[in-house]
Design a protein around this motif. Structure first.
Motif, short mmCIF file in Angstrom:
data_model
loop_
_atom_site.label_atom_id
_atom_site.label_comp_id
_atom_site.label_asym_id
_atom_site.label_seq_id
_atom_site.Cartn_x
_atom_site.Cartn_y
_atom_site.Cartn_z
N ASN A 1 10.61 7.58 -9.00
CA ASN A 1 9.66 6.73 -8.28
C ASN A 1 9.55 5.40 -9.02
OD1 ASN A 1 7.84 5.98 -6.36
ND2 ASN A 1 6.08 6.95 -7.36
N ASP A 2 10.49 4.50 -8.70
CA ASP A 2 10.55 3.21 -9.39
C ASP A 2 10.32 2.03 -8.45
OD1 ASP A 2 12.84 3.64 -8.00
OD2 ASP A 2 14.20 2.98 -9.60
N HIS A 3 9.92 2.29 -7.22
CA HIS A 3 9.63 1.22 -6.27
C HIS A 3 8.24 1.44 -5.70
CE1 HIS A 3 14.03 0.97 -6.38
NE2 HIS A 3 13.86 -0.30 -6.09
N PRO A 4 7.38 0.43 -5.77
CA PRO A 4 6.06 0.56 -5.12
C PRO A 4 6.18 0.24 -3.64
CG PRO A 4 6.20 -1.55 -6.24
CD PRO A 4 7.50 -0.83 -6.53
N PRO A 5 5.25 0.71 -2.85
CA PRO A 5 5.24 0.32 -1.43
C PRO A 5 5.04 -1.20 -1.31
CG PRO A 5 3.82 2.20 -1.83
CD PRO A 5 4.19 1.66 -3.17
N GLU A 6 5.63 -1.80 -0.29
CA GLU A 6 5.53 -3.25 -0.09
C GLU A 6 5.22 -3.53 1.37
OE1 GLU A 6 8.98 -5.22 -1.45
OE2 GLU A 6 8.74 -4.64 -3.56
N PHE A 7 4.20 -4.41 1.56
CA PHE A 7 3.94 -4.91 2.90
C PHE A 7 4.81 -6.13 3.14
CE2 PHE A 7 0.05 -2.62 1.90
CZ PHE A 7 -0.16 -1.91 3.06
N PRO B 1 4.91 9.02 -11.54
CA PRO B 1 3.56 8.54 -11.20
C PRO B 1 3.57 7.80 -9.88
CG PRO B 1 4.55 7.11 -12.81
CD PRO B 1 5.52 8.22 -12.62
N SER B 2 2.39 7.69 -9.29
CA SER B 2 2.27 7.09 -7.97
C SER B 2 2.04 5.58 -8.10
CB SER B 2 1.11 7.73 -7.21
OG SER B 2 0.94 7.12 -5.96
N PHE B 3 2.65 4.81 -7.14
CA PHE B 3 2.46 3.35 -7.08
C PHE B 3 1.64 3.01 -5.85
CE2 PHE B 3 6.33 3.79 -9.60
CZ PHE B 3 6.06 2.96 -10.67
N THR B 4 0.85 1.92 -6.00
CA THR B 4 0.03 1.47 -4.88
C THR B 4 0.21 -0.02 -4.68
OG1 THR B 4 -1.89 1.07 -6.30
CG2 THR B 4 -1.70 3.25 -5.27
N THR B 5 -0.04 -0.47 -3.45
CA THR B 5 0.00 -1.88 -3.08
C THR B 5 -1.09 -2.10 -2.06
OG1 THR B 5 2.39 -1.95 -3.42
CG2 THR B 5 1.42 -3.74 -2.15
N THR B 6 -1.72 -3.25 -2.13
CA THR B 6 -2.79 -3.56 -1.18
C THR B 6 -2.44 -4.82 -0.40
OG1 THR B 6 -3.99 -4.83 -2.85
CG2 THR B 6 -4.56 -2.50 -2.61
N ALA C 1 -1.56 1.00 0.31
CA ALA C 1 -0.42 1.89 0.58
C ALA C 1 -0.05 2.55 -0.74
CB ALA C 1 0.75 1.10 1.15
N ARG C 2 -0.10 3.89 -0.78
CA ARG C 2 0.21 4.65 -1.99
C ARG C 2 1.35 5.62 -1.70
NH1 ARG C 2 -2.69 6.47 -6.50
NH2 ARG C 2 -4.55 5.41 -5.73
N ASP C 3 2.38 5.62 -2.57
CA ASP C 3 3.45 6.61 -2.39
C ASP C 3 3.05 7.92 -3.05
OD1 ASP C 3 3.94 6.44 -5.12
OD2 ASP C 3 5.55 4.98 -4.88
N ARG C 4 3.84 8.96 -2.78
CA ARG C 4 3.52 10.31 -3.28
C ARG C 4 4.33 10.66 -4.52
NH1 ARG C 4 3.10 14.10 2.16
NH2 ARG C 4 1.43 12.93 3.19
N GLY C 5 4.98 9.68 -5.14
CA GLY C 5 5.76 9.95 -6.33
C GLY C 5 4.89 10.22 -7.53
N SER D 1 -4.78 3.93 3.19
CA SER D 1 -6.23 4.10 3.09
C SER D 1 -6.90 2.72 3.10
CB SER D 1 -6.60 4.87 1.81
OG SER D 1 -6.20 4.16 0.66
N ILE D 2 -8.17 2.71 3.50
CA ILE D 2 -8.94 1.46 3.54
C ILE D 2 -9.74 1.39 2.25
CG2 ILE D 2 -10.77 0.20 4.70
CD1 ILE D 2 -9.83 1.44 7.31
#
Length: 886
Positions: free
Chosen positions: A579-585, A673-678, A667-671, A619-620
């Motif tokens: 899990n080396d990529h965070p979610p991206e908008f 460790p987990s990464f998040t982006t807002t 936006a949070r991935d399920r990896g 999630s909000i």
């Protein structure tokens, strides 16, 4: 009255006399019945000389008794046989039909006697009848004087008669004639005369008692054939002739059991029996007496019984000057008068031996030896002699005491010893029988026991020797992997030089032949290396593994020994996703327009290769105002709370009237460790558009993206332009072939219909633009062009896609008829302003699909040409209307 009484008695007497006279006359005129005599060939009558075939089936009607009574009275028939004879026929008393009730056999009874009778009830006539039974071919030939046994001397000449077979057939005619032949067998020595049955030796053949003492010949007797049950039938029978070959005096005596060996032992005394020979006359059928004698070689030490053939010792063993004697013995055949007929000779070998007081002994190059060693390479060729082993075995005794057997005890069927039976002395040979079992990797040495055991002595002396074979290794093995393929996994982003998998291959050979070197090759091996001796596969120092770029690699590893023998195994490497990529908008600041009752969607992308690293949950984090929005954690759809159903409720929640609210979405991935982006989402809330239909929905969806709507409009315009160009080009190509105007000669009679008017739909009510509507309505009222135009009209310029107006209305009926039929048109391009149009046509034709005024194309054609074409077209229309419409 008195007279009548006087005559009464006389009248009664007279009547009685007349009655008696009538009875007497009637008795004298009652004649007996009789049979008709229709001759021997008739099938009805009195059965005189009647004949019947013996194969007539039982139950067959064979004859009809036929007779009459002179007075015409009815008759009845009868048929009887003599007492004690068999009854063959039965007659129906009324009809006279005679039926066969018993089977006939001419060979048993060829003539049947019977009595036939006919009666009218008062008189009975009986006649003797004779029925002749005729022959049918129902008997096989029968051989006489069985069994056939013939004794023939072996010296009988070829072609000589040796026997006569005889067979008889009880049938008559051709069915009773007999011919003979032999069943053919390979290499038969005999032949037979077909008519006489004489059996002979075939020319060129000879009998030999010593080869075959008995011959069996099958003789077949066949009749000439005849009728049986209506079919032609040939019958045959067979018999075996046994031919015994008699021996003739043509062979000398024969010795039995040669060669002959006898022994003289140390304890033998004069008169001891040494050996007995036996001979028999070669002519075994009638053998003559045999007498035996020693011709030479005895040196006066041996004698022989002339009748029994027994050889005896005449002196003591110590006085014998030789250890080996070869006696020439003769067997003589004498005749009945004691004359010498023939003789044969043979040799009798007599060896002088002592007592069994010596066991077998093994010898090497330097004397007696009980241990033999040999060094050799593994896997020698099968059948090879182990020449390094020089072994001799000897028994000092003589004769049977020196006869022994050799055996090799050890791993089964690896080596064998030759010879297996020895008399006195032999050179021992060891031969390789199973090369595969002589394997250095299994045994570094092989150990065997060589046994020598006497055979025919009560003491059974024996000896043993050890044979030790030391093996030398050869490079006879190929390196072998522990498995045919290896499966490895390595995390992505592992540093260069990381170990991937350990490859193991072994070579059981010794020394340098057992050392294995590893190498790697294949299309997937660019990022990997292998240690040549340890077999560890690791990544290149500069290699970077990325599961998002490529997650599967496969290549081959090679294990090779020092002489180039090798084997291969395949390696499959899987790069494990991290899990080396965070979610991206797409953007950190988004603007959305939300219609009450419909959700808006935000979407983030995670570039990881596998789940759960690339699975995103939404999630909000924060909303202004709060508790107004809900979000689908899986899809990212944002919608208002269920209680917000109108703009009034929205406006009551906040004092801001612009209804643009902000939401912070995470936006949070399920990896792990987990990464998040807002991202901040600006939401403009509006009510649903009262317009309906797909166009309205499209406009509402495109309100936030005007470029999308503009692109759609441009696409529709481009498609309409292309269609217009294609139609114009097609019209031009058709008109360029011919511009002659000819009417389509068709007479159409139809009922008059009301004139139809053009209907135009709203631009957004149809998938096609207004220009297409105009073209369709105009073309439906313009006459068709004639495809067979010809003429010298000059080619018009390329068409500019105008549409011809309808012809002038001269008559309402003509207008309706023109709209339904084909009317010739001109080949050319006319300006849209050359003809008058209805207001609706002008308004539609003056605008293109974007609502802009269309440009005139009058400049492409001169006004003179347009006028000329107009006149010609009107003239042609008038002529067509006058000539073909009514």
């Amino acid at each position: 009255m008195p007279t009548c009484r006087m005559k009464g008695p006389h009248t009664l007497r007279l009547a009685l006399v007349l009655l008696l006279l009538r009875v007497q006359l009637a008795g004298q005129s009652d004649f007996a019945p009789f049979f008709y005599d229709n001759g021997p060939s008739s099938t009805n009558g009195n059965m005189a000389l009647f004949s019947i075939s013996e194969d007539t089936p039982v139950g067959t009607q064979v004859y009809t008794l036929n007779g009459t009574d002179p007075e015409g009275d009815g008759v009845r028939y009868g048929l009887t046989f003599e007492k004690g004879s068999k009854e063959y026929f039965r007659v129906d008393p009324k009809s006279g039909r005679v039926t066969l009730i018993s089977a006939l056999d001419r060979e048993v009874e060829n003539e049947i006697s019977l009595l036939v009778s006919i009666t009218d009830g008062r008189n009975k006539v009986v006649e003797n009848g004779r029925v002749f039974v005729t022959d049918a071919n129902d008997e096989k030939p029968e051989f006489l004087n069985l069994p056939f046994i013939v004794n023939v001397p072996e010296d009988t000449k070829a072609g000589s008669s040796i026997f006569t077979v005889q067979a008889v057939d009880k049938d008559l005619g051709s069915g009773g004639s007999v011919t003979y032949f032999l069943q053919t067998f390979p290499n038969t020595k005999f032949t037979i005369d077909g008519h006489s049955g004489v059996l002979r030796i075939k020319p060129g053949e000879f009998l030999d008692y010593e080869t075959s003492k008995t011959h069996f010949v099958t003789v077949v007797a066949k009749d000439g054939g005849g009728k049986y049950n209506g079919q032609h039938q040939v019958m045959s029978s067979s018999a075996t002739v046994t031919i015994n070959v008699l021996d003739a005096q043509d062979s000398p005596p024969t010795f039995v059991g040669t060669p002959y060996f006898g022994y003289v032992y140390e304890v033998s005394v004069p008169g001891s029996e040494i050996f007995t020979v036996f001979a028999k006359d070669g002519d075994q059928g009638n053998p003559n007496p045999i007498q035996y004698s020693i011709v030479n070689g005895s040196d006066g030490s041996f004698s022989m019984n002339s009748s029994s053939g027994c050889i005896t010792l005449t002196t003591y063993p110590v006085q014998l000057r030789n250890e080996l004697y070869e006696l020439k013995v003769q067997a003589s055949e004498f005749g009945p008068e004691n004359e010498l007929l023939d003789f044969s000779t043979t040799l009798v070998t007599i060896r002088v031996v002592d007592l069994n007081n010596h066991p077998p002994t093994f010898y090497g190059e330097n004397g007696p030896q009980n241990r033999f060693e040999l060094t050799m390479y593994e896997h020698p060729p099968e059948g090879e002699i182990l020449r390094g082993l020089k072994i001799t075995v000897n028994d000092s005794d003589q004769g049977a005491n020196a006869k022994f057997r050799l055996r090799l005890v050890g791993p089964g069927r690896v080596l064998r010893v030759v010879p297996q039976t020895v008399l006195n002395e032999a050179q021992v040979t060891i031969i390789v029988e199973n090369s595969t079992a002589i394997d250095y990797e299994r045994y570094t040495f092989l150990s065997f026991k060589l046994l020598a055991i006497e055979i025919d002595t009560p003491e059974r002396f024996s000896a043993t020797a050890d044979i030790i074979i030391h093996l030398l290794d050869t490079n006879d093995n190929t390196p072998k992997f522990s498995t045919d393929y290896y499966i490895a996994r390595i995390p992505e982003n592992s540093p260069g030089g990381s170990n991937v998998v350990s490859i193991t291959a072994t070579d059981p050979d010794s020394g340098l032949w057992g050392e294995v070197k590893y190498s790697i090759y294949g299309s997937g091996a660019d990022l990997f290396l292998i240690h040549p001796t340890s077999g560890i596969v690791y990544t290149q120092p500069w290699a970077t593994l990325d599961a998002e770029v490529k997650s599967k690699y496969n290549f081959y590893v090679k294990a090779e020994d020092t002489e180039g023998k090798y084997s291969l195994a395949e390696v499959f490497v899987t790069v494990l996703d991290q899990n080396d990529h965070p979610p991206e908008f797409n953007e950190n600041f988004l603007e959305k327009t939300m219609i009450i009752g419909a959700p808006v969607k935000v979407e983030a992308v995670d570039d990881d290769a596998e789940e759960p690293n690339n699975v995103i949950e939404y999630s909000i984090m924060k909303a202004d105002p709060e508790n107004v929005f809900d979000i689908n954690t899986s899809t990212g759809e944002i919608k208002l709370k269920p209680f917000i159903k109108s703009m009034e409720i929205v406006q009551n929640i906040t004092r801001q009237k612009d209804c643009k609210w902000s939401v912070v979405v995470q936006a949070r991935d399920r990896g792990s460790p987990s990464f998040t982006t807002t991202a901040v989402v600006k939401i403009d809330i509006t009510e649903a558009n009262p317009l309906s239909g797909p166009m309205a929905a499209f406009l509402m969806q495109s309100r936030d993206n005007p470029m999308k709507a503009l692109g759609m409009v441009a696409g529709v315009i481009s498609v309409m332009v292309m269609i217009t160009v294609l139609i114009s080009t097609a019209i031009y190509m058709r008109n360029s072939k011919s511009n002659r105007i000819e009417p389509a000669r068709r007479i159409i009679r139809r009922r008059r219909k009301e004139q139809q008017h053009w209907n135009f739909k709203a631009p957004f009510g149809s998938s096609e633009g207004p220009d297409r509507l105009v073209a369709d309505d105009v073309e439906s009222n313009v006459p068709n062009r004639n495809k067979n135009n010809s003429g010298s009209w000059p080619k018009p310029p390329p068409p500019s896609a105008p549409v011809l107006p309808p012809p002038p209305v001269a008559n309402p009926r003509l207008v309706v008829e023109r709209q339904k039929s084909a009317v010739p048109t001109v080949s050319g391009s006319l300006s849209s302003r050359s003809y008058s149009r209805t207001p609706s046509q002008k308004s539609i034709a003056s605008k293109d699909t974007e609502g802009r005024p269309s440009q005139s194309k009058e400049g492409t054609i001169s006004s003179a040409l347009v006028s000329e074409l107009k006149k010609r077209m009107e003239q042609k229309i008038i002529e067509a209307n006058q000539g073909y419409y009514y």
